[in-house]
Design an enzyme around this catalytic site. Structure first.
Site, PDB file in Angstrom:
ATOM      1  CD  GLU A 156      -0.903   3.721  -0.201  1.00 20.09           C
ATOM      2  OE1 GLU A 156       0.331   3.808   0.003  1.00 20.09           O
ATOM      3  OE2 GLU A 156      -1.648   2.983   0.477  1.00 20.09           O
ATOM      4  CG  ASP A 189      -3.708   4.894   2.772  1.00 16.51           C
ATOM      5  OD1 ASP A 189      -2.923   4.089   3.303  1.00 16.51           O
ATOM      6  OD2 ASP A 189      -4.690   4.538   2.098  1.00 16.51           O
ATOM      7  CE  LYS A 195      -8.225  -0.326   2.619  1.00 13.29           C
ATOM      8  NZ  LYS A 195      -6.791  -0.391   2.644  1.00 13.29           N
TER       9      LYS A 195
END
Length: 143
Positions: free
Chosen positions: A29, A68, A84
């Protein structure tokens, strides 16, 4: 480097939300945050700033899914992105022993599919694309 932390953007005006409270929950992320922040073709971006309601098939209750990322590109495209591992994007391989870990992997997959189905519907209704980025799209080598 920690797997969780705060991200401080170089270009806070591009961030749609509170740029002093951007949290990453994985290095993947964080890598995508840096990309959004520094890429000139990304005009706006946000991380976990909105939710999509979905019904969990596990408890049949409505839950909130926080995607996200939301990204707006210079071409006007708006994309909802989930980060993911590829292994979580497909059902776990059947095993002869139903261990706690295997059952947890199944529950995670079932929950993810429900979230993503709701996200795709939301995106379709609101002029967005929905994409799942794995290590492949992030160009992360697994070793």
């Amino acid at each position: 480097m920690s797997y969780k932390g705060k991200y401080y953007p170089s270009f806070p005006r591009k961030y749609k939300g509170d740029p002093t409270n951007i949290i990453y929950r994985s290095l993947w992320e964080r890598k995508f945050m840096v990309y959004c922040d520094k890429n000139q073709n990304i005009l706006e971006w946000a991380s976990e700033e909105m939710f999509v309601p979905y019904v969990s098939p596990i408890d049949k209750k409505v839950h909130r899914y926080f995607p996200d990322f939301l990204v707006k590109t210079s071409s006007g495209k708006k994309v909802m992105i989930e980060i993911k591992p590829a292994i979580q994007c497909k059902p776990p391989k059947p095993r002869s022993r139903k261990t706690k870990r295997y059952l947890q992997e199944q529950l995670t997959f079932i929950k993810n599919i429900s979230k993503w189905r709701a996200a795709k519907e939301y995106c379709s209704d609101n002029g967005l694309e929905f994409k799942i980025f794995t290590e492949k799209e992030l160009n992360i080598k697994q070793g």
